[in-house]
Enzyme design. Structure first.
Site, mmCIF file in Angstrom:
data_model
loop_
_atom_site.group_PDB
_atom_site.id
_atom_site.type_symbol
_atom_site.label_atom_id
_atom_site.label_comp_id
_atom_site.label_asym_id
_atom_site.label_seq_id
_atom_site.Cartn_x
_atom_site.Cartn_y
_atom_site.Cartn_z
ATOM 1 N N LYS A 97 -5.301 -3.849 7.204
ATOM 2 C CA LYS A 97 -5.539 -4.555 5.951
ATOM 3 C C LYS A 97 -4.736 -5.857 5.933
ATOM 4 C CE LYS A 97 -7.680 -0.729 5.201
ATOM 5 N NZ LYS A 97 -7.362 0.384 4.338
ATOM 6 N N TRP A 157 -8.437 7.014 -2.451
ATOM 7 C CA TRP A 157 -7.525 7.274 -1.326
ATOM 8 C C TRP A 157 -6.518 8.365 -1.644
ATOM 9 C CZ3 TRP A 157 -9.501 6.459 2.971
ATOM 10 C CH2 TRP A 157 -10.291 5.330 3.218
ATOM 11 N N ASP A 187 1.474 5.616 0.085
ATOM 12 C CA ASP A 187 0.456 5.077 0.977
ATOM 13 C C ASP A 187 0.266 3.635 0.525
ATOM 14 O OD1 ASP A 187 -1.788 4.166 2.264
ATOM 15 O OD2 ASP A 187 -3.120 5.776 1.587
HETATM 16 C C1 LIG Z 1 -7.877 1.869 4.422
HETATM 17 C C2 LIG Z 1 -7.052 2.871 3.719
HETATM 18 C C3 LIG Z 1 -6.921 4.188 4.187
HETATM 19 C C4 LIG Z 1 -7.661 4.694 5.400
HETATM 20 O O1 LIG Z 1 -7.162 4.161 6.572
HETATM 21 P P1 LIG Z 1 -7.682 4.683 7.996
HETATM 22 O O2 LIG Z 1 -7.097 3.684 8.927
HETATM 23 O O3 LIG Z 1 -9.187 4.647 7.984
HETATM 24 O O4 LIG Z 1 -7.162 6.038 8.226
HETATM 25 C C5 LIG Z 1 -6.124 5.048 3.473
HETATM 26 N N1 LIG Z 1 -5.450 4.648 2.372
HETATM 27 C C6 LIG Z 1 -5.557 3.383 1.901
HETATM 28 C C7 LIG Z 1 -4.807 2.995 0.680
HETATM 29 C C8 LIG Z 1 -6.364 2.470 2.559
HETATM 30 O O5 LIG Z 1 -6.453 1.211 2.097
#
Ligand SMILES: *Cc1c(COP(=O)(O)O)cnc(C)c1O
Length: 368
Positions: free
Chosen positions: A199, A101, A175
């Site tokens: 999540k 990510w 993030d």
């Molecule tokens: C799931 C996730 C993403 C991607 O999220 P989207 O909703 O598909 O844009 C980015 N960073 C992390 C840490 C994630 O768990």
């Protein structure tokens, strides 16, 4: 009816209470004669839902008053572009690579700013966080970006870096898509926290951006107005039509978090204690099994996403089929890593992890 346990990495399992409440309110929210999906975002009913959700999130995470909470769209992947548009001023930004990510974040940011990779754990195959002391931070970075929980590789920052102590005055951006609201957040270290909701918070379609006020108003001229943090903040996240239903469900999840108890603990503290217990149960079993393995350094292991391998990988298909039969869903690992992955977000009860461990023991006994 008992539902199977769902270990999906996202969109992921939600608290059953929340789904029941949403079902009960589907046709008529609180006597309004409307379902939440059918309401104007500018009406008093939805505004009350929106404000309550924000207030509850602020309470759960102790978000200081000088931070704005933005309810946006596009997910964390869109934020990979939106963030540098808003914060970089086209100058230099530091990125720490810890897994898939953060790698994606740095790649996308290159279109908008001068990305400097301050540290990477690629040589360790993303199985440990690079030691903070080894980070090569720039003198003049507009911000430092990290992914505080790598959902695919299963590494988590259990303590966020103190950038000042590492010699950087830059604001820290995290993030935190896959562990937001699973544990408290140290705001003295974080200037911006963002994440997709799917999540730990609610349905996909909602992206939370929690941003310190002094960072607003720096967006590059190319920034779409609907993605300019200052514009979104000034309009209480209603410059464009927000994802109203996802916002509502997130609000129900925040109320669920507040209701949780674990011994003497309540709210987020209770949820965190349960997350610690769940992770310990699963990792301890894997480590002692001789049949399964987790390859992440012990002090960097994620509480939320547990990738693991069968030592005999020819049994993978049988493992997944038998798990499904036993009511344990979506355990297949991400294709880039292989093996298995159990995501055990807030809404996964301890009983679900216990059921997984019992199944894994049985499978090992019958296939060892
Ligand atoms: C799931 C996730 C993403 C991607 O999220 P989207 O909703 O598909 O844009 C980015 N960073 C992390 C840490 C994630 O768990």
């Amino acid at each position: 009816m008992t539902r199977p346990f769902n270990f999906s990495a996202g969109p992921a399992t939600l608290p059953e209470d929340v789904l029941q409440q949403a079902a009960a309110e589907m046709l008529d929210w609180h006597g309004s004669g409307m379902g939440v999906m059918e309401m104007s975002h500018r009406g008093k009913e939805f505004i009350s839902i929106a404000q309550q959700a924000e207030a509850d999130l602020r309470e759960i995470l102790s978000i200081p008053a000088n931070y704005k909470v933005l309810f946006m769209q596009g997910g964390a992947i869109a934020e990979n572009a939106i963030l540098p548009m808003n914060l970089s001023r086209g100058a230099r930004a530091d990125y720490v690579i810890t897994g898939s990510w953060s790698q994606k974040s740095a790649k996308e940011a290159r279109t908008y700013c001068d990305v400097h990779v301050a540290a990477t754990n690629e040589a360790d195959l993303h199985t440990r966080m690079p030691a903070y002391g080894s980070w090569q931070l720039s003198k003049d970075a507009a911000y430092v970006h990290v992914c505080s929980n790598e959902t695919i590789h299963g590494v988590e920052m259990h303590e966020l870096p103190d950038l000042k102590a590492l010699g950087s005055d830059a604001p820290l951006v995290i993030d935190c898509s896959s562990h937001l609201a699973s544990r408290p957040l140290d705001w003295s270290r974080v200037a911006v926290a963002y994440g997709g909701a799917q999540k730990n918070i609610g349905p996909s379609g909602l992206t939370l951006v929690i941003v310190r006020e002094d960072l607003l108003g720096r967006a590059l001229p190319i920034t779409p107005s609907a993605f300019d943090y200052q514009t979104v903040a000034k309009n209480d996240s209603m410059y464009n039509t927000p994802p109203t239903y996802a916002w509502y469900i997130a609000g129900l999840v925040f109320q669920w978090v507040k209701r949780q108890t674990e011994g003497a603990l309540t709210g987020l503290a209770a949820v965190e204690a349960r997350n610690i217990a769940k992770a310990a149960l699963l990792y301890d079993y894997i480590d002692g099994s001789g049949f399964y393995e987790n390859r992440v350094a012990v002090d960097c292991r994620s509480r939320m996403n547990v990738p693991f391998f069968l030592k005999n990988e020819t049994l993978n298909d049988a493992f997944l089929a038998d798990a499904k039969e036993a009511g344990l869903l979506q355990l297949k690992g991400h294709k880039s890593v292989g093996g298995m992955r159990a995501s055990v977000y807030n809404a996964m009860p301890l009983a679900g992890v216990q059921a997984l461990v019992d199944f894994m023991k049985h499978f090992a006994r019958t296939h060892g």
